[in-house]
Every structure is written in structure tokens, then in C-alpha cells.
Write a protein that holds these residues in place. Sequence first.
Motif, PDB file in Angstrom:
ATOM      1  N   VAL A   1       3.813   3.107   0.851  1.00 23.47           N
ATOM      2  CA  VAL A   1       3.580   1.669   0.749  1.00 23.47           C
ATOM      3  C   VAL A   1       3.452   1.264  -0.716  1.00 23.47           C
ATOM      4  O   VAL A   1       2.914   2.009  -1.539  1.00 23.47           O
ATOM      5  CB  VAL A   1       2.338   1.233   1.545  1.00 23.47           C
ATOM      6  CG1 VAL A   1       2.598   1.366   3.042  1.00 23.47           C
ATOM      7  CG2 VAL A   1       1.102   2.029   1.151  1.00 23.47           C
TER       8      VAL A   1
ATOM      9  N   VAL B   1      -1.143   0.590   9.134  1.00 25.30           N
ATOM     10  CA  VAL B   1      -0.418   1.720   8.552  1.00 25.30           C
ATOM     11  C   VAL B   1      -0.356   2.882   9.536  1.00 25.30           C
ATOM     12  O   VAL B   1       0.691   3.521   9.708  1.00 25.30           O
ATOM     13  CB  VAL B   1      -1.073   2.152   7.215  1.00 25.30           C
ATOM     14  CG1 VAL B   1      -0.605   3.552   6.801  1.00 25.30           C
ATOM     15  CG2 VAL B   1      -0.755   1.139   6.120  1.00 25.30           C
TER      16      VAL B   1
ATOM     17  N   THR C   1       9.868   3.123   3.100  1.00 27.12           N
ATOM     18  CA  THR C   1       8.849   2.429   2.330  1.00 27.12           C
ATOM     19  C   THR C   1       8.705   0.982   2.773  1.00 27.12           C
ATOM     20  O   THR C   1       9.647   0.378   3.298  1.00 27.12           O
ATOM     21  CB  THR C   1       9.178   2.476   0.817  1.00 27.12           C
ATOM     22  OG1 THR C   1      10.465   1.879   0.584  1.00 27.12           O
ATOM     23  CG2 THR C   1       9.202   3.903   0.321  1.00 27.12           C
ATOM     24  N   GLU C   2       7.526   0.438   2.571  1.00 26.24           N
ATOM     25  CA  GLU C   2       7.220  -0.966   2.849  1.00 26.24           C
ATOM     26  C   GLU C   2       6.184  -1.445   1.838  1.00 26.24           C
ATOM     27  O   GLU C   2       5.862  -0.710   0.904  1.00 26.24           O
ATOM     28  CB  GLU C   2       6.695  -1.148   4.288  1.00 26.24           C
ATOM     29  CG  GLU C   2       7.668  -1.903   5.208  1.00 26.24           C
ATOM     30  CD  GLU C   2       7.808  -3.389   4.918  1.00 26.24           C
ATOM     31  OE1 GLU C   2       7.080  -3.898   4.041  1.00 26.24           O
ATOM     32  OE2 GLU C   2       8.631  -4.050   5.565  1.00 26.24           O
TER      33      GLU C   2
END
Length: 440
Positions: free
Chosen positions: A142, A129, A89-90
Motif C-alpha cells: 500500500v 487491508v 499495489t493500492e
Amino acid sequence: MRNLGTGIGWRPEIAEAVERMPGIDWVEAVAENICPGHLPASLVRLRERGVTVVPHGVSLGLGGADRPAEGKLADLAARAEALGSPLVTEHIAFVRAGGALTASPLLEAGHLLPVPRTRDALDVLCENVRIAQDALPVPLAVENIAALICWPGEEMTEGQFLYDLVDRTGVRLLIDVANLHTNHVNRGEDPARALDELPVEAIAYVHVAGGFERDGVWHDSHAHPVPPAVLDVLAELASRVRPPGVLLERDENFPEPAELERELIAIRETVEKGAAPEAATAREAAADAPPTGSGSAVAASTGPARQRLALAQAALLSALVAGTPVPEGFDRTRLAVQARALAGKRADVVAKVAPELPEILARSYRKAFLAYAQGHPMTAGYRRDALDFAEHLLFEGGLRDTVERRALSDWWLERSGPAPLSRRPAARLARATRRVLLRR
């Protein structure tokens, strides 16, 4: 997407407590704090017990004008593989600005800053992305972020922005309900409307965290108990879809383990009570389906959009960390609050990565660092920032206390070269010479 269950953010300070907590199905670890070849023993033990570990990145800057750095993507991929993670995840944020696209110095925010909800920003984010998705060995999710400031001229709501992002890239979402509450207080945005507009079938998991309100501004501190208002947003989400996973975040000011366990119980109960029968059915139907969108839509060219976004982000970040004029359309008062928050966070993180500095400077550390930060924006990482701060105090900052000066000089000399000073030739002579110069 697998059903993760209930988890907690793994931090070294509470590692032992997390291992002993009942009902922990998974943990999330800050990716930048993990070395793939030397995993913390606590994470290794959790993995051996079958506890899922998800790396959570904070420095990629997917919402920035530049394309994601190949090195950072490779590092994130290595952490996912080392941990056997089902996803990474970011954040939907920018963390640096300037550089080649603006022919100006590269500035680091040291924190997550919001991207404008415009078509330009969306085009750039979608391409970034997709670049990240291609480089990672597992799916990417995200996260929506909390914000103190609003961009002028925004063209979409948060829900619309996220819906279009998912539709164009197929990316998963990490929905932070605490951030939705933060944006409700700070930006007047309705969490229920945002949830109504989201593609809930794309949710990978949910963050829950605490904060505090001061002078009408909500600070997403991750250092306070989860308030009822945040649990209310979680219940709203659960009434629409049962999230595959829910995670409690706490980054500092850690309470006793029993208090964290009570918060986890409250989170579980909120999800159970908020879940409508149709939400569970919808969740089961969506579990094995891909998120909305095929990810095939590609902007004709993001070059002009990147240029426009780069100039806007550089102007904003420079105003926040370098004292340049506030860009037109921004709230000056709110930008001042954000600038103080960035400086305070910077001081706190430097104190963590270089704990000797507050020990050497004692009570004067924070005042000295905040004064330094006003005229010295961060241009590299926090460790470089700590060295630059120490060098500033020694050569320009007027540090007069002899004991502090000697201790700080030793600390800086030991760390400022390519190898520890004690291992280099002529170390004693160099140290003695520098001390003489510093006393003048």
C-alpha cells in the motif's frame, strides 16, 4: 520480496518507447486500465521478455469507511494472475463517501484523498487491508499519498500511522518519495522524520515522480520532471535501506524518450550514491524475512469506528465536490485549492475517456465542464460522468451552437442506451425525433 530493480510506469502513450528503453527491469500498469482477457500487446511482449509487470490499483478505496467491494477485489486479483505479477499495489486513501453508512448519496472523489491519522481510521484501514489480503493471490503493498489538506485532530504522524499499519497487518509498503516531498511543502511534515519512523524492512518498492509549486502549494502532477528535492528524499531513504525496486511515474505531458531515460539514470545514481554500506547489508537480511508484524491483531469491532469515519469523510467530500459547508477545523483556503484540483482532474480524465467531447466543444469544453461540475458531483465512474455532462448540456446547459448541438446529440444518443443506437430497432426514427426536439 524479490529484487525488482529499476522500472517505469507503463502507459499506452509511451508503450513503444518503454519497450525500447535500456535497463528497464520492470513496469507498473494502472490496474483499472487493463482487461485480463485482452492484455495490451506491449505488455504481452514485455512479459515474454521476462519483464515483471505489477498492477497498481487506484479505485479500491482501502482508507474508506466501507469494506472493499468484492467485485473490485476480484478484478484486481484477475489482473495479477493474468500478468503473473509477484504483488499488487493500492493506496492508503479514500475515493468515495456517503451511501448506506450515512444514509446520504454516494459521492465519488475521482481522486485519492487522505485518511485522518486517527485510531478510528487505522482500525478501519487495518480491517480493510486484511480483507484485501485474503482476497488477493499475491502479496499486497500500500502506498502513502500526497495531500493538499490536513485533517483536524490527528493523533499520529505519517510514519507512526504506517508503522502501526504494518505491525498489525503484515502488509508491504510502497513508499512514494515524491508524496513525502509534497507533504513536506503542503503540510510542513519532515520527510526524514517520516523515514526514521517507517518499518523500512517492509518496503516493497519506491515511487519517484515530478510536480510543481504554485502559490506555496506543491501539486503532485506526474506531468513534470523529477525535481532535485524529490531525489534528495530518495537519497535519504537509500541511506537507510536499499529499496528492492524504484519506479519512475509519468502520467501525462510525456517528454521525448531520451529525457525519461535521463531521469531513470539520475534515479539509479541517487540510489547508488545514497546507499550506506549498512543499508545494503540490512536490505539483504530483510529480503527473505516477513515484514514487521504477524497480521494477527484484530480490532474488537470496527462498526462504531466505520460509522464515525463515514460521517467525517462524507462531510469532507461533500464540501469538496458538492459545495456544502466546510467541516469544522479544516482550512477553508486549502479546501478551495483541493476542490479546484479535483474539478480540474475530473475534466481532464473525462476528456481522456471521451475524447470526442473536447473535439466537439473545442475551446469551450473545459469552461463548460467546470461550470457543470460545480453543481453536479460525480456519483459513478468517469464514463457515466461524460454521458451525464453531455446530457446536461443538451437539455439544461443552454448549448446554442447548432453544429456543436447536432454533433453532441449524435454522440450522446449513440452511447446513452444499453447498446449502440445504430444497432437498435427504429434507430433512424428515434434519432430524427430527438434531433427535432433538441432544436426547439
